[in-house]
Motif scaffolding. Structure first.
Motif, mmCIF file in Angstrom:
data_model
loop_
_atom_site.group_PDB
_atom_site.id
_atom_site.type_symbol
_atom_site.label_atom_id
_atom_site.label_comp_id
_atom_site.label_asym_id
_atom_site.label_seq_id
_atom_site.Cartn_x
_atom_site.Cartn_y
_atom_site.Cartn_z
ATOM 1 N N VAL A 9 0.852 9.357 1.347
ATOM 2 C CA VAL A 9 2.317 9.445 1.323
ATOM 3 C C VAL A 9 2.987 8.611 2.414
ATOM 4 C CG1 VAL A 9 4.301 11.004 1.484
ATOM 5 C CG2 VAL A 9 2.293 11.675 0.159
ATOM 6 N N PRO A 10 2.550 8.649 3.688
ATOM 7 C CA PRO A 10 3.225 7.816 4.707
ATOM 8 C C PRO A 10 3.221 6.322 4.355
ATOM 9 C CG PRO A 10 1.864 9.467 5.766
ATOM 10 C CD PRO A 10 1.544 9.533 4.307
ATOM 11 N N ARG A 11 2.105 5.859 3.781
ATOM 12 C CA ARG A 11 2.047 4.438 3.371
ATOM 13 C C ARG A 11 3.046 4.146 2.256
ATOM 14 N NH1 ARG A 11 2.791 0.375 2.442
ATOM 15 N NH2 ARG A 11 1.657 -1.594 2.467
ATOM 16 N N LEU A 12 3.206 5.096 1.330
ATOM 17 C CA LEU A 12 4.181 4.952 0.251
ATOM 18 C C LEU A 12 5.605 4.941 0.808
ATOM 19 C CD1 LEU A 12 5.126 4.949 -2.714
ATOM 20 C CD2 LEU A 12 4.810 7.444 -2.723
ATOM 21 N N LEU A 13 5.878 5.830 1.740
ATOM 22 C CA LEU A 13 7.210 5.886 2.353
ATOM 23 C C LEU A 13 7.534 4.584 3.095
ATOM 24 C CD1 LEU A 13 7.160 9.547 3.726
ATOM 25 C CD2 LEU A 13 8.476 8.688 1.776
ATOM 26 N N TRP A 14 6.548 4.058 3.801
ATOM 27 C CA TRP A 14 6.743 2.803 4.528
ATOM 28 C C TRP A 14 7.067 1.662 3.563
ATOM 29 C CZ3 TRP A 14 7.703 0.876 9.134
ATOM 30 C CH2 TRP A 14 7.423 -0.471 9.397
ATOM 31 N N ALA A 15 6.370 1.623 2.431
ATOM 32 C CA ALA A 15 6.615 0.574 1.439
ATOM 33 C C ALA A 15 8.008 0.707 0.830
ATOM 34 C CB ALA A 15 5.549 0.631 0.350
ATOM 35 N N LEU A 16 8.438 1.941 0.567
ATOM 36 C CA LEU A 16 9.769 2.159 0.004
ATOM 37 C C LEU A 16 10.868 1.789 0.995
ATOM 38 C CD1 LEU A 16 9.232 5.586 -1.805
ATOM 39 C CD2 LEU A 16 9.637 3.374 -2.902
ATOM 40 N N LEU A 17 10.606 2.037 2.264
ATOM 41 C CA LEU A 17 11.630 1.799 3.283
ATOM 42 C C LEU A 17 11.739 0.328 3.660
ATOM 43 C CD1 LEU A 17 13.680 3.219 5.164
ATOM 44 C CD2 LEU A 17 11.843 3.389 6.861
ATOM 45 N N THR A 18 10.595 -0.348 3.772
ATOM 46 C CA THR A 18 10.592 -1.721 4.284
ATOM 47 C C THR A 18 10.295 -2.777 3.221
ATOM 48 O OG1 THR A 18 8.225 -1.645 4.837
ATOM 49 C CG2 THR A 18 9.780 -0.849 6.512
ATOM 50 N N LYS A 19 9.901 -2.338 2.029
ATOM 51 C CA LYS A 19 9.470 -3.245 0.951
ATOM 52 C C LYS A 19 8.215 -4.021 1.336
ATOM 53 C CE LYS A 19 14.151 -3.953 -0.870
ATOM 54 N NZ LYS A 19 15.159 -4.964 -1.289
ATOM 55 N N GLU A 20 7.481 -3.527 2.332
ATOM 56 C CA GLU A 20 6.221 -4.134 2.756
ATOM 57 C C GLU A 20 5.096 -3.524 1.924
ATOM 58 O OE1 GLU A 20 3.559 -6.379 4.066
ATOM 59 O OE2 GLU A 20 5.508 -6.656 5.036
ATOM 60 N N ASP A 21 4.595 -4.288 0.970
ATOM 61 C CA ASP A 21 3.610 -3.757 0.021
ATOM 62 C C ASP A 21 2.170 -4.115 0.361
ATOM 63 O OD1 ASP A 21 5.703 -2.728 -1.492
ATOM 64 O OD2 ASP A 21 5.924 -4.588 -2.635
ATOM 65 N N SER A 22 1.963 -4.955 1.345
ATOM 66 C CA SER A 22 0.602 -5.408 1.639
ATOM 67 C C SER A 22 -0.178 -4.362 2.420
ATOM 68 C CB SER A 22 0.637 -6.711 2.432
ATOM 69 O OG SER A 22 1.240 -6.506 3.693
ATOM 70 N N ILE A 23 -1.486 -4.335 2.177
ATOM 71 C CA ILE A 23 -2.401 -3.463 2.912
ATOM 72 C C ILE A 23 -3.706 -4.223 3.086
ATOM 73 C CG2 ILE A 23 -3.171 -2.339 0.762
ATOM 74 C CD1 ILE A 23 -3.657 0.206 2.392
ATOM 75 N N SER A 24 -4.269 -4.196 4.275
ATOM 76 C CA SER A 24 -5.489 -4.951 4.537
ATOM 77 C C SER A 24 -6.659 -4.367 3.747
ATOM 78 C CB SER A 24 -5.812 -4.951 6.031
ATOM 79 O OG SER A 24 -6.204 -3.654 6.455
ATOM 80 N N PHE A 25 -7.677 -5.166 3.569
ATOM 81 C CA PHE A 25 -8.865 -4.738 2.820
ATOM 82 C C PHE A 25 -9.518 -3.527 3.488
ATOM 83 C CE2 PHE A 25 -13.443 -4.888 2.054
ATOM 84 C CZ PHE A 25 -13.485 -4.909 0.673
ATOM 85 N N VAL A 26 -9.649 -3.578 4.812
ATOM 86 C CA VAL A 26 -10.284 -2.472 5.544
ATOM 87 C C VAL A 26 -9.442 -1.204 5.438
ATOM 88 C CG1 VAL A 26 -11.021 -1.661 7.816
ATOM 89 C CG2 VAL A 26 -11.494 -4.019 7.129
ATOM 90 N N ALA A 27 -8.122 -1.338 5.585
ATOM 91 C CA ALA A 27 -7.233 -0.180 5.476
ATOM 92 C C ALA A 27 -7.283 0.414 4.076
ATOM 93 C CB ALA A 27 -5.800 -0.578 5.831
ATOM 94 N N CYS A 28 -7.381 -0.440 3.083
ATOM 95 C CA CYS A 28 -7.468 0.020 1.691
ATOM 96 C C CYS A 28 -8.746 0.813 1.459
ATOM 97 C CB CYS A 28 -7.396 -1.187 0.753
ATOM 98 S SG CYS A 28 -7.354 -0.754 -1.003
ATOM 99 N N MET A 29 -9.866 0.308 1.945
ATOM 100 C CA MET A 29 -11.146 1.005 1.772
ATOM 101 C C MET A 29 -11.165 2.323 2.561
ATOM 102 S SD MET A 29 -12.928 -0.760 -0.338
ATOM 103 C CE MET A 29 -11.419 -1.306 -1.140
ATOM 104 N N THR A 30 -10.524 2.315 3.735
ATOM 105 C CA THR A 30 -10.442 3.541 4.532
ATOM 106 C C THR A 30 -9.608 4.595 3.820
ATOM 107 O OG1 THR A 30 -10.602 2.241 6.578
ATOM 108 C CG2 THR A 30 -9.777 4.497 6.775
ATOM 109 N N GLN A 31 -8.480 4.161 3.265
ATOM 110 C CA GLN A 31 -7.637 5.075 2.503
ATOM 111 C C GLN A 31 -8.384 5.636 1.298
ATOM 112 O OE1 GLN A 31 -4.335 3.684 -0.090
ATOM 113 N NE2 GLN A 31 -2.980 4.789 1.329
ATOM 114 N N PHE A 32 -9.119 4.777 0.616
ATOM 115 C CA PHE A 32 -9.911 5.193 -0.541
ATOM 116 C C PHE A 32 -10.910 6.286 -0.145
ATOM 117 C CE2 PHE A 32 -13.864 4.911 -2.931
ATOM 118 C CZ PHE A 32 -13.434 4.930 -4.250
#
Length: 308
Positions: free
Chosen positions: A76-99
């Motif tokens: 949810v915090p990552r989703l909120l950040w994207a909605l607020l800033t329109k920053e949609d990118s996420i690093s490969f490592v961060a993506c795998m960690t989130q997964f």
């Protein structure tokens, strides 16, 4: 040789909303997330401080509320950040960690719901031995075991997903790094990973769901054998809250993950994932609070202490 370029970041497409609707969606999700975290923290503190709630059932409810603090916090915090800033990118490592953490917490919730069903089975079907079987030492081991096993069972799957090659396409049609949209982006052979995911999902979700179903069958049989309005009412009041949570959680989880082809119905997966990731963590403390007289009495006592 194929012209492949390694992907170092992904773009989470999230929800297709207009700019004027983006802030409304942000405010809605932020409000739900804030209430969710606050309510679950309150339940944990309430169960910890009120000696009347120092019993196995409430111990596991507190464990579930503690989990529901972390489960939505992965996505949810990552989703909120994207909605607020329109920053949609996420690093490969961060993506795998989130997964890894998202599916680990999901597995832990499955184990916890299974343990809570077993707890209700012992309370209803073997009441005279309840405190002996569900001793404090056993409860702590069951709770810790669910966390250890939840983190462990996802390690192999996460390592397989981490080792996939991603090239050319890096847009994930989701608001977090889910399995199905990740696999569809990979330029590696994914059949073995999909089979492993399906097997793991069946083992965790259907395995725990089977424990819950068997527990409730035994509870119903025991209740029917000894017909008593008081006993039936008490059984219903202690099991109804857990059963509602089970229906909410498993109806979406089974639809999303128990499918041989991970790439099917990706858009529906994104919509349905809102329930276990955002809605259910909010409803859990509400359901357990509104349907449980002892918890409501404990809340009233806590409010009185605060007013003094």
């Amino acid at each position: 040789m194929k012209n492949e370029s390694a992907i170092i970041e992904f773009f989470l497409l999230g929800f297709a909303v207009l700019d004027e609707s983006r802030f409304c969606l942000f405010f809605l999700i932020f409000s739900i997330y804030t209430v969710t975290i606050s309510a679950n923290i309150f339940i944990v503190i309430l169960i910890k401080t009120d000696t009347c709630l120092h019993r196995p059932m409430y111990f596991f409810i507190g464990g579930l509320s503690f989990l529901e603090i972390w489960y939505p916090s992965v996505t949810v915090p990552r989703l909120l950040w994207a909605l607020l800033t329109k920053e949609d990118s996420i690093s490969f490592v961060a993506c795998m960690t989130q997964f890894y953490f998202h599916f680990s917490f999901g597995a832990i919730e499955n184990f916890l719901l299974g343990i809570m069903a077993y707890d209700r089975y012992v309370a209803v079907c073997i009441p005279l031995r309840y405190l002996l079987i569900m001793s404090p030492n056993v409860c702590v081991k069951l709770l810790l075991g669910s966390w250890v096993f939840g983190f462990t069972v996802i390690i192999i799957l996460s390592s397989q997903v981490f080792s996939l090659s991603f090239c050319f396409h890096n847009e994930i049609d989701h608001y977090y790094c889910d399995f199905a949209p990740l696999v569809t982006l990979s330029c590696s052979e994914t059949s073995n990973v999909e089979k492993l995911f399906f097997t793991t999902a069946c083992f965790v979700i259907l395995g725990c769901f089977l424990v819950i179903i068997v527990s409730y069958i035994c509870i119903i049989r025991t209740t029917v054998r000894v017909p008593s309005f008081e006993r039936s009412n008490k059984t219903f009041s202690t099991c109804a809250s857990h059963f509602i949570v089970v229906l909410l959680f498993y109806s979406t989880s089974i639809f999303m993950f128990i499918r041989p082809n991970a790439g099917d119905l990706l858009h529906l997966n994104k919509i349905f994932s809102i329930f276990p990731s955002i809605v259910t963590p909010l409803l859990n403390p509400v359901i357990y609070t509104l349907r449980n007289e002892e918890v409501k009495r404990a809340i009233k006592k806590a409010v009185k202490r605060l007013k003094m």
